[in-house]
Design an enzyme around this catalytic site. Structure first.
Site, PDB file in Angstrom:
ATOM      1  CG  ASN A 267      -0.328  -0.050   2.505  1.00 53.70           C
ATOM      2  OD1 ASN A 267       0.757  -0.614   2.656  1.00 53.70           O
ATOM      3  ND2 ASN A 267      -0.942   0.552   3.485  1.00 53.70           N
TER       4      ASN A 267
ATOM      5  CD  GLU B  29       6.650  -2.710  11.596  1.00 48.01           C
ATOM      6  OE1 GLU B  29       5.806  -2.362  10.772  1.00 48.01           O
ATOM      7  OE2 GLU B  29       7.651  -3.386  11.300  1.00 48.01           O
TER       8      GLU B  29
ATOM      9  CD  GLU C  33       2.888  -3.605  13.744  1.00 44.28           C
ATOM     10  OE1 GLU C  33       1.786  -3.037  13.833  1.00 44.28           O
ATOM     11  OE2 GLU C  33       3.647  -3.759  14.726  1.00 44.28           O
TER      12      GLU C  33
ATOM     13  CB  CYS D 104      -3.155  -0.717   8.186  1.00 47.93           C
ATOM     14  SG  CYS D 104      -1.847   0.434   8.609  1.00 47.93           S
TER      15      CYS D 104
HETATM   16  P1  NAD Z   1      -1.440  -9.827   2.277  1.00 46.51           P
HETATM   17  O1  NAD Z   1      -1.522 -10.463   3.616  1.00 46.51           O
HETATM   18  O2  NAD Z   1      -2.192 -10.433   1.164  1.00 46.51           O
HETATM   19  O3  NAD Z   1       0.086  -9.781   1.776  1.00 46.51           O
HETATM   20  C1  NAD Z   1       1.096  -9.163   2.507  1.00 46.51           C
HETATM   21  C2  NAD Z   1       2.430  -9.793   2.177  1.00 46.51           C
HETATM   22  O4  NAD Z   1       2.407 -11.148   2.607  1.00 46.51           O
HETATM   23  C3  NAD Z   1       2.750  -9.841   0.673  1.00 46.51           C
HETATM   24  O5  NAD Z   1       4.128  -9.640   0.488  1.00 46.51           O
HETATM   25  C4  NAD Z   1       2.373 -11.261   0.296  1.00 46.51           C
HETATM   26  O6  NAD Z   1       3.071 -11.755  -0.821  1.00 46.51           O
HETATM   27  C5  NAD Z   1       2.773 -12.009   1.552  1.00 46.51           C
HETATM   28  N1  NAD Z   1       2.067 -13.278   1.739  1.00 46.51           N
HETATM   29  C6  NAD Z   1       0.823 -13.623   1.298  1.00 46.51           C
HETATM   30  N2  NAD Z   1       0.547 -14.895   1.636  1.00 46.51           N
HETATM   31  C7  NAD Z   1       1.623 -15.362   2.320  1.00 46.51           C
HETATM   32  C8  NAD Z   1       1.950 -16.607   2.927  1.00 46.51           C
HETATM   33  N3  NAD Z   1       1.111 -17.650   2.887  1.00 46.51           N
HETATM   34  N4  NAD Z   1       3.142 -16.733   3.546  1.00 46.51           N
HETATM   35  C9  NAD Z   1       4.006 -15.698   3.595  1.00 46.51           C
HETATM   36  N5  NAD Z   1       3.768 -14.506   3.017  1.00 46.51           N
HETATM   37  C10 NAD Z   1       2.587 -14.339   2.391  1.00 46.51           C
HETATM   38  O7  NAD Z   1      -1.831  -8.311   2.482  1.00 46.51           O
HETATM   39  P2  NAD Z   1      -1.902  -7.126   1.403  1.00 46.51           P
HETATM   40  O8  NAD Z   1      -3.121  -7.285   0.593  1.00 46.51           O
HETATM   41  O9  NAD Z   1      -0.593  -6.976   0.727  1.00 46.51           O
HETATM   42  O10 NAD Z   1      -2.036  -5.864   2.367  1.00 46.51           O
HETATM   43  C11 NAD Z   1      -3.234  -5.452   2.913  1.00 46.51           C
HETATM   44  C12 NAD Z   1      -3.261  -5.727   4.394  1.00 46.51           C
HETATM   45  O11 NAD Z   1      -2.107  -5.195   5.030  1.00 46.51           O
HETATM   46  C13 NAD Z   1      -4.431  -5.055   5.067  1.00 46.51           C
HETATM   47  O12 NAD Z   1      -5.011  -5.950   5.990  1.00 46.51           O
HETATM   48  C14 NAD Z   1      -3.795  -3.882   5.782  1.00 46.51           C
HETATM   49  O13 NAD Z   1      -4.536  -3.391   6.863  1.00 46.51           O
HETATM   50  C15 NAD Z   1      -2.485  -4.471   6.192  1.00 46.51           C
HETATM   51  N6  NAD Z   1      -1.498  -3.434   6.518  1.00 46.51           N
HETATM   52  C16 NAD Z   1      -1.169  -3.244   7.830  1.00 46.51           C
HETATM   53  C17 NAD Z   1      -0.273  -2.233   8.199  1.00 46.51           C
HETATM   54  C18 NAD Z   1       0.101  -2.009   9.651  1.00 46.51           C
HETATM   55  O14 NAD Z   1       1.084  -1.341   9.920  1.00 46.51           O
HETATM   56  N7  NAD Z   1      -0.654  -2.534  10.607  1.00 46.51           N
HETATM   57  C19 NAD Z   1       0.291  -1.422   7.208  1.00 46.51           C
HETATM   58  C20 NAD Z   1      -0.064  -1.652   5.874  1.00 46.51           C
HETATM   59  C21 NAD Z   1      -0.960  -2.662   5.543  1.00 46.51           C
END
Ligand code: NAD
Length: 488
Positions: free
Chosen positions: A154, A464, A252, A286
């Protein structure tokens, strides 16, 4: 204009490495659907090579003083500053957001680098008292070893900076698995690190899909810490897999953040903040506000102002647009499905509701800024994070009902209240179940020196950014010094 590489390979031990699988995938522009470049579709073998390079580099990196590590990280931050326009152009290209927004994110990432570089001259421990005479007790921070860093798409550059800078400052080496949707930001970051003189193997980057390139990193016995930013569902899988060998895990995760508008709020100000909190970055934060909780006494007036302003938002990829596309076509489908399901359950669509299909937007992943009302607190759209430009308005009688509704969520990341009453603001801050509270602003807006994170399903309790990030990337060691005055 920044030249975009045709191929994004892995970066292991300071070298560009094609994937051992010999497989690639296309990185598509969310703004117009065109192919930007092809990207390494890595597997377990690539992860093994990256972890092994990180392991080999770790002792020498940890052997440098924290001041020296901080100095090098400052060089990287300065080099990023010199190339902020290049960074922003690449990020804008792969996310569809405007260059203006991407520049702001590049600056936030640089500032994180500067802040963490300064920690090299602090990295404070403690001294404390002891029950035994002439015993001095102190704590020092120790690196953990190899850190596995997995991030979302994001805000790609801050996402990299929030993890890589503190991980390296603390003396760890790292393997970064960027989001498959944003490989270019990691690619330019690697170039900058190399040019700034980061020793080979200290940071390694493996591209690919989560299950294929992310999970082997989580499962690697040589990875001592997994730091993950992404969805709750993925976070749960990672936590389970890493629990097997008791690895340290920092998660996170998502949010279903609420913004409350009280009857004494400045309504114009509240409208402006809701637009920012719900729709900037196409709601892909997020910390985005997706639940807008409004006191009955001002509900109709506030709704009319907000609906009018939402309908006027310009959507597109340029600096004069308010928001760009969401990250990919799958996400548009998910958002449209969620709105359709809410509508079937009785929701009223006040603005937007689906993909923009006019000639200027049809080729891209543009979801209209969407507002709904008449939705129950337990409906799927009230509980599930959508990570897009969709927000729901709720009508409440007063403060207690508002607070109860805000806390009726499995998430607890950020929150906001608009009021002129100090008493309401402080009571809300005390009782809301969230890691961040904002009074008279949006639900987002943390800075590099502020610890950021949530409660409940929004994370595992780590923070973080801020000096709190150092707790994620280091262990404490107690050192006892016993002097014998008789031997002076
Ligand atoms: P996602 O969980 O689909 O993917 C995040 C990362 O994890 C990507 O690099 C992806 O390739 C990897 N991933 C996916 N499946 C995996 C697996 N089985 N094993 C290991 N790695 C895997 O999330 P997204 O769609 O990229 O991001 C959106 C989410 O991120 C939302 O829920 C958002 O709220 C959250 N987010 C949180 C913060 C925070 O600081 N709390 C910041 C930004 C985004």
């Amino acid at each position: 204009m920044m030249t975009i590489p045709r191929e994004v390979t892995n970066w292991i031990d300071g070298r560009d490495c094609p994937p051992s699988t010999n497989q690639w995938f296309d990185n598509l522009s969310p703004a117009d659907g065109t192919s930007i470049c092809r990207v390494a579709r890595s597997g377990a073998e690539d992860v093994r090579a990256a972890v092994s390079a990180a392991r080999r580099a770790q002792a020498a990196w940890a052997g440098k003083t924290a001041v020296a590590r901080g100095d090098l990280l400052r060089e990287i931050a300065l080099a990023m500053r010199a190339r902020r326009q290049d960074i922003a152009e690449l990020v804008a290209r792969e996310t569809g957001k405007s260059v203006k927004l991407a520049l702001g994110e590049a600056d936030a990432a640089i500032e994180m680098g500067m802040f963490i570089a300064g920690e090299g001259r602090r990295l404070y421990g403690r001294t404390t008292t002891a029950s035994m005479a002439h015993r001095t007790v102190m704590t020092v921070r120790q690196p953990l070893g190899v850190a596995g860093l997995i991030i979302s798409f994001n805000t790609p550059m801050p996402n990299i900076a929030w993890k890589v800078f503190p991980a390296l400052l603390c003396g760890n080496t790292a393997v970064l698995k960027p989001s498959e949707d944003t490989p270019l930001s990691a690619w330019i970051f690697a170039r900058i690190c190399q040019d700034a003189g980061l020793p080979a193997g200290v940071l390694n980057i493996v591209h690919g899909y989560g299950a294929e390139a992310g999970m082997p990193l989580v499962e690697s016995p040589d990875v001592k810490l997994v730091s993950f930013t992404g969805s709750c569902a993925t976070g749960r899988m990672i936590h389970k897999a890493a629990a097997e060998r008791l690895a340290k895990v920092c998660l996170e995760l998502g949010g279903k953040n609420a913004l409350v508008v009280c009857d004494d709020a400045a309504l114009d100000n509240a409208v402006n903040w809701v637009l920012q909190a719900a729709f900037s970055n196409a709601g892909q934060r997020c910390a985005a506000a997706s639940r807008i909780v409004v006191f009955d006494a001002v509900y109709d007036r506030f709704r009319d102002l907000l609906v009018k302003a939402t309908r006027e938002l310009a959507v597109g990829p340029t600096d004069s647009d308010f928001m760009g596309p969401v990250i990919n076509a799958r996400q548009v489908t998910r958002l449209e499905d969620a709105v359709r399901q809410a509508k079937a359950g009785g929701a009223v669509i006040l603005a937007g509701g689906g993909k923009l299909k006019d000639a200027a937007h049809a080729a891209g992943c543009y979801m209209a800024p969407t507002l709904l009302e008449n939705v129950g607190p337990e409906a799927a759209i009230s509980q599930q994070e959508l990570f897009g430009p969709v927000a729901v308005l709720y009508r409440v009688a007063g403060f207690e009902e508002a607070l109860a509704l805000v806390n009726r969520s499995s998430y607890g990341l950020t929150s906001a209240i608009h009021t002129t009453s100090l008493h309401r603001a402080m009571t809300f801050a005390e009782r809301v179940e969230a890691g961040v509270v904002v009074v008279n602003g949006g639900t987002h807006g943390s800075e590099p020196h502020m610890g950021f994170g949530g409660v409940k399903d929004s994370g595992t309790g780590w923070r973080e950014a801020g000096t709190e990030a150092l707790d994620v990337y280091s262990d404490w060691k107690y050192i006892n010094l016993i002097a014998d005055p008789a031997k002076v």
